[in-house]
Design an enzyme around this catalytic site. Structure first.
Site, PDB file in Angstrom:
ATOM      1  N   TYR A 103     -15.305  21.019 -12.919  1.00 45.56           N
ATOM      2  CA  TYR A 103     -15.632  19.695 -13.467  1.00 45.56           C
ATOM      3  C   TYR A 103     -16.824  19.150 -12.674  1.00 45.56           C
ATOM      4  O   TYR A 103     -16.840  19.232 -11.441  1.00 45.56           O
ATOM      5  CB  TYR A 103     -14.383  18.837 -13.288  1.00 45.56           C
ATOM      6  CG  TYR A 103     -14.443  17.428 -13.793  1.00 45.56           C
ATOM      7  CD1 TYR A 103     -14.722  17.144 -15.125  1.00 45.56           C
ATOM      8  CD2 TYR A 103     -14.171  16.360 -12.935  1.00 45.56           C
ATOM      9  CE1 TYR A 103     -14.740  15.840 -15.579  1.00 45.56           C
ATOM     10  CE2 TYR A 103     -14.178  15.053 -13.384  1.00 45.56           C
ATOM     11  CZ  TYR A 103     -14.472  14.794 -14.703  1.00 45.56           C
ATOM     12  OH  TYR A 103     -14.478  13.504 -15.144  1.00 45.56           O
ATOM     13  N   ARG A 120       0.818  -1.213   0.000  1.00 43.72           N
ATOM     14  CA  ARG A 120       0.000   0.000   0.000  1.00 43.72           C
ATOM     15  C   ARG A 120       0.849   1.259   0.000  1.00 43.72           C
ATOM     16  O   ARG A 120       0.376   2.340  -0.355  1.00 43.72           O
ATOM     17  CB  ARG A 120      -0.967  -0.004   1.180  1.00 43.72           C
ATOM     18  CG  ARG A 120      -2.221   0.803   0.903  1.00 43.72           C
ATOM     19  CD  ARG A 120      -3.188   0.880   2.076  1.00 43.72           C
ATOM     20  NE  ARG A 120      -3.507  -0.388   2.664  1.00 43.72           N
ATOM     21  CZ  ARG A 120      -3.054  -0.790   3.858  1.00 43.72           C
ATOM     22  NH1 ARG A 120      -2.278   0.002   4.579  1.00 43.72           N
ATOM     23  NH2 ARG A 120      -3.377  -1.965   4.335  1.00 43.72           N
ATOM     24  N   LYS A 164      -5.710  11.817 -18.558  1.00 39.73           N
ATOM     25  CA  LYS A 164      -5.754  12.633 -19.769  1.00 39.73           C
ATOM     26  C   LYS A 164      -4.366  12.724 -20.429  1.00 39.73           C
ATOM     27  O   LYS A 164      -3.977  11.836 -21.131  1.00 39.73           O
ATOM     28  CB  LYS A 164      -6.318  14.016 -19.444  1.00 39.73           C
ATOM     29  CG  LYS A 164      -7.603  13.972 -18.587  1.00 39.73           C
ATOM     30  CD  LYS A 164      -8.793  13.363 -19.300  1.00 39.73           C
ATOM     31  CE  LYS A 164      -9.959  12.971 -18.410  1.00 39.73           C
ATOM     32  NZ  LYS A 164     -10.462  13.980 -17.496  1.00 39.73           N
ATOM     33  N   ASP A 202      -7.383  22.287 -10.010  1.00 34.24           N
ATOM     34  CA  ASP A 202      -7.482  21.183 -10.965  1.00 34.24           C
ATOM     35  C   ASP A 202      -6.737  21.646 -12.218  1.00 34.24           C
ATOM     36  O   ASP A 202      -7.235  22.439 -13.002  1.00 34.24           O
ATOM     37  CB  ASP A 202      -8.959  20.884 -11.266  1.00 34.24           C
ATOM     38  CG  ASP A 202      -9.124  19.695 -12.218  1.00 34.24           C
ATOM     39  OD1 ASP A 202      -8.180  19.394 -12.982  1.00 34.24           O
ATOM     40  OD2 ASP A 202     -10.206  19.083 -12.203  1.00 34.24           O
TER      41      ASP A 202
HETATM   42  C1  LIG Z   1     -11.434  13.945 -16.466  1.00 34.23           C
HETATM   43  C2  LIG Z   1     -11.252  15.057 -15.521  1.00 34.23           C
HETATM   44  C3  LIG Z   1     -11.094  14.820 -14.160  1.00 34.23           C
HETATM   45  C4  LIG Z   1     -11.276  13.465 -13.544  1.00 34.23           C
HETATM   46  O1  LIG Z   1     -10.339  12.551 -13.899  1.00 34.23           O
HETATM   47  P1  LIG Z   1     -10.624  10.987 -13.903  1.00 34.23           P
HETATM   48  O2  LIG Z   1      -9.254  10.434 -14.028  1.00 34.23           O
HETATM   49  O3  LIG Z   1     -11.530  10.711 -15.055  1.00 34.23           O
HETATM   50  O4  LIG Z   1     -11.275  10.637 -12.597  1.00 34.23           O
HETATM   51  C5  LIG Z   1     -10.866  15.895 -13.331  1.00 34.23           C
HETATM   52  N1  LIG Z   1     -10.801  17.143 -13.807  1.00 34.23           N
HETATM   53  C6  LIG Z   1     -10.945  17.411 -15.109  1.00 34.23           C
HETATM   54  C7  LIG Z   1     -10.857  18.824 -15.569  1.00 34.23           C
HETATM   55  C8  LIG Z   1     -11.181  16.389 -16.010  1.00 34.23           C
HETATM   56  O5  LIG Z   1     -11.378  16.655 -17.294  1.00 34.23           O
END
Ligand SMILES: *Cc1c(COP(=O)(O)O)cnc(C)c1O
Length: 402
Positions: free
Chosen positions: A116, A62, A213, A188
């Site tokens: 988001y 972990r 992403k 974010d």
């Molecule tokens: C896709 C996304 C997330 C979340 O990411 P996941 O890996 O799909 O949980 C958070 N913030 C933004 C701006 C995103 O486009």
């Protein structure tokens, strides 16, 4: 090594980051260390094995192993000002993990109105159930922002550009105001990544990315990260360990592979996105192009001031309000897959309408005095932009026939 790497450009750092000899051995990449258990040679070695909460030493699965440590280390190396990076099983887990690391029952968190959607849902559900109050604010109203704070405000959740609608806000100003009010700022930073927006250097306390992403980059893994200076890094790590968050070494290895080419992928998709946004701006079917990277767009000056790069994600709004026509357009596209997510090598399209989600700001914006409200978001991949433009062109032709 550390002093040298401060002088290196981002491309060089992407190549060298996280490749410590003790993790890679004699090969280029750290092997995939699949391990729950570390076997000690003797009881004496176990006792001398270091603190259970130390990074970089085997203790138990972990706490991760060399493959995950190499990825954390690499992400820290490309986020100027970071002391460490915590990995999470998804981007949403990273956002929620960061919020839980700094908020307690009774606290107030200010959340940007164009966050988001899962961030908003976490604030209104999970956090509210824990006695944490979420208040949504207009991220473009920097002057009004100090008025949003009260003596219970502990954190501010930021995102730039806005989810779906792509507005630029002044992050250095908002983060500075948060700091003046004793609140932790969490950004974010998925869109630009630390390459395009060095969040901690621009005044944020915690920089979160969905590695699903750009870092993954190949639409085959889910992961998230949060990077911070020493104080908040320790809180992030403690909270993530308490929640039992781990990522698999296989996924960490894939993310490391993606990371090495992230710079060139982002450059290519940014250039293509600007070309396509420019082309869309001249189309009679398009009412608004929402792309801060586009010269002449309302947000371009702020993007140029604060950002060193962009990506392939932007939106546009079709004229009128005929949803069937928008569906015709989307269905006719052949190179754009219809799907959520973005940042992969392949182009994607998704329709959007955030009018029912936003509470502090109107959508469509008041300045748009017509009925134009059909949002389309594109994630531009690594295809040739001329081919993507031809595809969009035949999509518009199909739309016109309805
Ligand atoms: C896709 C996304 C997330 C979340 O990411 P996941 O890996 O799909 O949980 C958070 N913030 C933004 C701006 C995103 O486009």
């Amino acid at each position: 090594m550390a002093a040298d790497s401060d002088k290196q450009g981002p491309g060089t750092r992407l190549v060298t980051a996280g490749r410590r000899k003790e993790w890679t051995g004699p090969v280029v990449n750290p092997p995939v260390w699949r391990a729950s258990t570390h076997l000690y040679a003797s009881e004496a070695e176990r006792k001398a094995g270091g603190a259970p909460n130390e990074d970089g030493r085997f203790y138990y699965g972990r706490r991760g192993g060399p493959t995950q440590w190499a990825l954390s280390d690499a992400l820290t190396a490309i986020e100027p000002g970071a002391f460490g990076t915590v990995l999470y099983p998804s981007g949403v887990a990273a956002i929620v993990g960061a919020l839980l690391a700094v908020l307690r029952p009774g606290d107030v968190v200010l959340v940007t109105d164009n966050a988001y959607e899962p961030t908003r849902l976490a604030a209104l559900g999970l956090l509210r159930n824990m006695g944490i109050e979420a208040r949504f604010f207009d991220p473009l109203d920097t002057t009004g922002f100090p008025g949003e704070f009260c003596d219970r405000t502990r954190a501010v959740m930021l995102e730039v550009p806005g989810s779906l609608t792509m507005e630029m806000c002044d992050i250095p100003a908002l983060a500075a105001i948060a700091r003046e009010h004793g609140a932790v700022s969490i950004l974010d930073n998925t869109w630009a990544s630390s390459l395009g927006f060095p969040a901690l250097q621009r005044g944020c306390d915690i920089s979160v990315m969905s590695l699903t992403k750009h870092v993954g980059g190949h639409s085959d893994l889910m992961m998230g990260s949060a990077s911070a200076g020493e104080k908040y890094y320790r809180r992030l790590r403690q909270t993530a360990q308490a929640l039992g968050h781990v990522v698999s070494p296989d996924d960490a290895s894939l993310a490391l592979r993606g990371l090495r080419t992230m710079g060139v992928r982002l450059e290519k998709s940014t250039a293509s996105a600007v070309a396509i946004a420019q082309w869309l701006g001249a189309r009679p079917e398009v009412a608004h192009v929402l792309c801060p990277m586009l010269p002449g767009s309302p947000d371009h000056a702020l993007w140029q001031r604060d950002f060193t790069g962009g990506c392939g994600l932007f939106s546009f709004v079709l004229k009128g309000s005929d949803e069937a026509a928008r569906a015709q357009f989307i269905d006719a596209l052949e190179l754009f897959g219809i799907g959520y997510s973005w940042g992969g090598f392949e182009s994607l399209v998704i329709p959007f309408d955030p009018s029912s989600i936003r509470t502090a700001t109107p959508w469509p914006p008041n300045e748009w005095d017509t009925g134009d409200r059909l949002g389309v978001r594109l994630s531009i991949g690594l295809e040739d932009p001329e081919d993507l433009i031809r595809d969009l062109e035949q999509g518009f032709a199909a739309m016109e026939q309805t």
